[in-house]
Enzyme design. Structure first.
Site, PDB file in Angstrom:
ATOM      1  N   ASP A 285     -15.305 -21.475 -32.501  1.00  0.00           N
ATOM      2  CA  ASP A 285     -15.392 -20.030 -32.705  1.00  0.00           C
ATOM      3  C   ASP A 285     -16.852 -19.603 -32.585  1.00  0.00           C
ATOM      4  O   ASP A 285     -17.724 -20.393 -32.201  1.00  0.00           O
ATOM      5  CB  ASP A 285     -14.797 -19.625 -34.054  1.00  0.00           C
TER       6      ASP A 285
ATOM      7  N   CYS B 233     -33.019 -21.179 -42.254  1.00  0.00           N
ATOM      8  CA  CYS B 233     -33.636 -22.370 -41.653  1.00  0.00           C
ATOM      9  C   CYS B 233     -34.466 -23.163 -42.673  1.00  0.00           C
ATOM     10  O   CYS B 233     -34.560 -24.390 -42.574  1.00  0.00           O
ATOM     11  CB  CYS B 233     -34.517 -21.962 -40.471  1.00  0.00           C
TER      12      CYS B 233
ATOM     13  N   TYR C 190      -8.539 -21.787 -29.207  1.00  0.00           N
ATOM     14  CA  TYR C 190      -9.165 -21.801 -30.528  1.00  0.00           C
ATOM     15  C   TYR C 190      -8.119 -21.794 -31.634  1.00  0.00           C
ATOM     16  O   TYR C 190      -8.156 -22.632 -32.556  1.00  0.00           O
ATOM     17  CB  TYR C 190     -10.088 -20.590 -30.696  1.00  0.00           C
TER      18      TYR C 190
ATOM     19  N   CYS D  89     -32.206 -25.553 -44.332  1.00  0.00           N
ATOM     20  CA  CYS D  89     -31.246 -26.224 -43.450  1.00  0.00           C
ATOM     21  C   CYS D  89     -31.621 -27.699 -43.301  1.00  0.00           C
ATOM     22  O   CYS D  89     -32.732 -28.030 -42.880  1.00  0.00           O
ATOM     23  CB  CYS D  89     -31.220 -25.540 -42.087  1.00  0.00           C
TER      24      CYS D  89
ATOM     25  N   GLU E 211      -5.530 -16.579 -38.891  1.00  0.00           N
ATOM     26  CA  GLU E 211      -6.325 -16.635 -37.669  1.00  0.00           C
ATOM     27  C   GLU E 211      -6.071 -15.421 -36.771  1.00  0.00           C
ATOM     28  O   GLU E 211      -7.003 -14.868 -36.183  1.00  0.00           O
ATOM     29  CB  GLU E 211      -6.037 -17.927 -36.897  1.00  0.00           C
TER      30      GLU E 211
END
Length: 338
Positions: free
Chosen positions: A117, A178, A99, A181, A16
């Site tokens: 994030d 999309c 985070y 999706c 991270e």
């Protein structure tokens, strides 16, 4: 990605921190090299700072590396080498924000803390049609609370990883998928044609511009002078050559006549051997430009205050910023004055 499905908190933390402000494809190699050099948090805590900086070299944002070292020492001393297992304790460690703390807590210990994030913010902004800028205080609060409200009680780590991956693979910043999706029916951005305009970000401020003139002061023994940068500025803890920062480029015929050269090098006779091309580096809030001017004095200089005279062949042992490494890799002069 080698950290996917990882449960070791040290490895999750390392990945991270490396991935902050770093592309995944670049971060993977650094992650692997770090684990080879420092397999455990105790190994990292015991390592000399200069060695850790050398392994970090090229990643930029060196405050991350300083925090990494300090946190490793804290875990080794305070927690006897065992990574703390509660969100509150993790959050108290140097360089670990909400985070990263949530990522470690949920992925390593399956604790119910939402990871927010850029990928998560993008999914939430588009799905709910949120126009509040993500990089404002109001936006951060809104997205954090919304993400927390959606977090399931069971397997929060899997959910966090799932929504992050969804943003990275399907709900991408550009050209989101999309058409395939499964959420598009209820997605406000898809229904209203807002996909390209969400999430909203605030206006970026003007970048600071800096011009760095680096003097490569050579001795007849093939040594050069370097120093470690101090103070709260870019590249703190890294090494550099003799620096003269100016507001604009200095003409070649004015270099040896400058007040800086007279003050630093005194009345010694100097020869400018060559001058590099202009190098440039874009940082998040600054634009860095500059050149490297190789100089050889006729007689040995008294030790420059704060500088070390090191053999040229030993330079690879020192951690330099990317700007200087660019010259070290390609030092050919634009103007040669031998």
């Amino acid at each position: 990605m080698p950290w996917k499905g990882e449960k070791n908190p040290y490895k999750i933390w390392l990945s991270e921190i490396i991935l902050q402000q770093t592309r995944v494809e670049q971060g993977v190699e650094y992650y692997k090299r770090f684990l080879e050099a420092f397999p455990t948090v105790q190994d990292l805590a015991r390592a000399p700072q200069q060695k850790v900086f050398k392994y970090w070299e090229g990643l930029g944002y060196y405050n991350r590396c300083r925090n990494l070292i300090e946190t490793a020492k804290t875990i080794a001393a305070t927690y006897k080498g065992q990574f703390p297992s509660t969100y509150a304790e993790i959050r108290q460690l140097k360089g670990i924000g909400p985070y990263t703390a949530a990522a470690i807590a949920s992925f390593a210990f399956d604790l119910p803390h939402a990871v927010v994030d850029g990928n998560v913010e993008r999914v939430l902004a588009r799905y709910f049609g949120i126009s509040t800028p993500v990089d404002t205080s109001a936006g951060k609060k809104l997205y954090t609370e919304l993400a927390g409200s959606l977090l399931p009680a069971k397997q929060p780590g899997n959910y966090n990883q799932g929504i992050m991956d969804f943003g990275a693979v399907i709900c991408k910043p550009r050209n989101p998928k999309c058409t395939i999706c499964i959420q598009r029916k209820d997605c406000q951005a898809y229904r209203h044609g807002w996909t390209d305009s969400l999430p909203v970000k605030g206006k970026a401020g003007a970048k600071r511009r800096r011009w760095l003139n680096y003097f490569i002061l050579e001795t007849k023994e093939d040594k050069v002078y370097i120093r470690q940068r101090k103070g709260k500025d870019i590249w703190e803890g890294l090494y550099e050559f003799v620096l003269w920062e100016t507001e604009q480029p200095i003409r070649e015929d004015e270099i040896l006549q400058s007040a800086f050269v007279r003050e630093v090098f005194g009345k010694h006779s100097l020869t400018v051997r060559h001058i590099s091309k202009t190098y440039r580096q874009e940082l998040s809030h600054q634009t860095i430009q500059g050149r490297f001017i190789t100089i050889r004095p006729e007689k040995p200089l008294a030790n420059l205050k704060g500088y070390l005279a090191v053999d040229k062949r030993d330079l690879p042992e020192y951690a330099f910023p990317k700007f200087i490494n660019a010259w070290l890799l390609d030092p050919s002069p634009v103007q040669s004055l031998f």
